[in-house]
Write a protein that holds these residues in place. Structure first.
Motif, PDB file in Angstrom:
ATOM      1  N   ARG A   1       0.858  -1.185   0.000  1.00 25.01           N
ATOM      2  CA  ARG A   1       0.000   0.000   0.000  1.00 25.01           C
ATOM      3  C   ARG A   1       0.892   1.232   0.000  1.00 25.01           C
ATOM      4  O   ARG A   1       1.400   1.663   1.042  1.00 25.01           O
ATOM      5  CB  ARG A   1      -0.919  -0.030   1.215  1.00 25.01           C
ATOM      6  N   LEU A   2       1.106   1.790  -1.203  1.00 30.00           N
ATOM      7  CA  LEU A   2       1.992   2.937  -1.379  1.00 30.00           C
ATOM      8  C   LEU A   2       1.150   4.155  -1.706  1.00 30.00           C
ATOM      9  O   LEU A   2       0.925   4.495  -2.866  1.00 30.00           O
ATOM     10  CB  LEU A   2       2.997   2.661  -2.509  1.00 30.00           C
ATOM     11  N   GLY A   3       0.635   4.802  -0.653  1.00 29.76           N
ATOM     12  CA  GLY A   3      -0.287   5.909  -0.869  1.00 29.76           C
ATOM     13  C   GLY A   3      -1.562   5.380  -1.507  1.00 29.76           C
ATOM     14  O   GLY A   3      -2.212   4.489  -0.978  1.00 29.76           O
ATOM     15  N   ARG A   4      -1.884   5.916  -2.668  1.00 34.30           N
ATOM     16  CA  ARG A   4      -3.063   5.446  -3.390  1.00 34.30           C
ATOM     17  C   ARG A   4      -2.744   4.292  -4.335  1.00 34.30           C
ATOM     18  O   ARG A   4      -3.647   3.741  -4.983  1.00 34.30           O
ATOM     19  CB  ARG A   4      -3.680   6.601  -4.183  1.00 34.30           C
ATOM     20  N   THR A   5      -1.478   3.948  -4.433  1.00 39.46           N
ATOM     21  CA  THR A   5      -1.067   2.860  -5.317  1.00 39.46           C
ATOM     22  C   THR A   5      -1.074   1.537  -4.561  1.00 39.46           C
ATOM     23  O   THR A   5      -0.562   1.441  -3.454  1.00 39.46           O
ATOM     24  CB  THR A   5       0.347   3.117  -5.879  1.00 39.46           C
ATOM     25  N   ILE A   6      -1.665   0.521  -5.178  1.00 41.03           N
ATOM     26  CA  ILE A   6      -1.754  -0.801  -4.562  1.00 41.03           C
ATOM     27  C   ILE A   6      -1.121  -1.817  -5.503  1.00 41.03           C
ATOM     28  O   ILE A   6      -1.492  -1.884  -6.689  1.00 41.03           O
ATOM     29  CB  ILE A   6      -3.221  -1.187  -4.281  1.00 41.03           C
TER      30      ILE A   6
END
Length: 297
Positions: free
Chosen positions: A50-55
């Protein structure tokens, strides 16, 4: 490990969003997230980065994904077999089709099929060629309709029909008054083509190169409607599937068949050789074949 957890996991993996996955699964997002956390705890590995809004899937997530898709496909097959045993006219037909075929070939076919089999549920998944093939291999769709051959021992592939590609040009183009148009007449013409994401653009370029020249590509688009509008506005010419020409109700472009060798594309029907086909799926395949034989010239 519960089936609904696997469905939630697969939805998040494919949509790369907890919000969209929750909408697809018709569940509140906190509940979906909680089930994913429980699954991660049970497997003792994180499944997503879970990298901010990036999955993104972790290594453990990628390992689970293929297995989860197979398990869910098996469960769906059990449901289909039980449904077919109790009512052969009931069940789901999942169809995968590419964007240069789906809006032209399938809507009237799905409408007539639904009238004949009102208890059947039809689910259309529009995707690029690679996506349709992956869905067939994963058991996510019962049949796929694409415009290129498939090299896989796991997939059945049969040609449905061969479709001509027609020259599309602006209404005031110099070639409109020409009685016979050849591919050589287009050698100096700028082309408007589908982007490299779509097989149609590559097919057109490949056909031109077989005739000894490479088309000058001025514009690219990802929808045939965009290509047709760009042609109508004078940005260049294009080669358009006959199905798309028939749906061009506004007739803003002029269309001509090319002299031999005529550019064509071959439409293929594919499905997984080992996937169970319910009676209603077999009826859909039969209907699709009959429709192609009767309506496609």
């Amino acid at each position: 490990m519960e089936l609904h957890q696997l469905r939630y996991f697969v939805a998040v993996a494919e949509l790369q969003s907890f919000t969209r996955a929750a909408e697809k699964c018709d569940v509140a997002q906190p509940s979906l997230s909680q089930q994913i956390i429980k699954l991660e705890k049970e497997l003792r590995h994180p499944l997503f980065e879970r990298l901010g809004r990036t999955i993104r899937l972790t290594d453990a997530g990628r390992a689970l994904y293929d297995q989860a898709v197979g398990v869910l496909a098996g469960v769906d097959e059990i449901r289909d077999r039980v449904t077919a045993a109790t009512d052969p006219h009931r069940g789901t037909v999942a169809i995968g089709a590419i964007p240069t075929i789906a809006p032209y070939l399938l809507p009237p076919l799905l409408k007539s099929f639904a009238k004949r089999f009102p208890k059947a549920r039809l689910a259309l998944r529009e995707n690029l060629t690679d996506g349709v093939i992956r869905s067939c291999l994963a058991g996510e769709v019962d049949v796929g309709v694409i415009a290129s051959p498939v090299a896989s021992d796991l997939l059945h592939s049969e040609p449905l029909f061969t479709e001509p590609l027609l020259l599309a040009m602006p209404a005031n183009h110099r070639l409109v008054k020409k009685r016979t148009v050849t591919l050589q007449d287009l050698a100096e013409e700028p082309f408007v083509l589908m982007s490299e994401l779509h097989c149609l653009g590559d097919q057109i370029v490949g056909f031109c190169r077989q005739q000894g020249y490479s088309p000058v590509v001025r514009c690219q688009g990802v929808q045939l409607l965009t290509i047709q509008e760009l042609v109508a506005q004078g940005h260049g010419v294009s080669l358009i599937p006959a199905m798309a020409h028939e749906m061009d109700r506004g007739r803003r472009c002029e269309y001509r068949g090319l002299a031999e060798p005529t550019p064509t594309r071959k439409i293929h029907l594919i499905w997984h050789k080992d996937r169970y086909q319910s009676p209603v799926v077999k009826e859909f395949i039969r209907t699709l074949r009959d429709h192609a034989a009767k309506n496609i010239q």
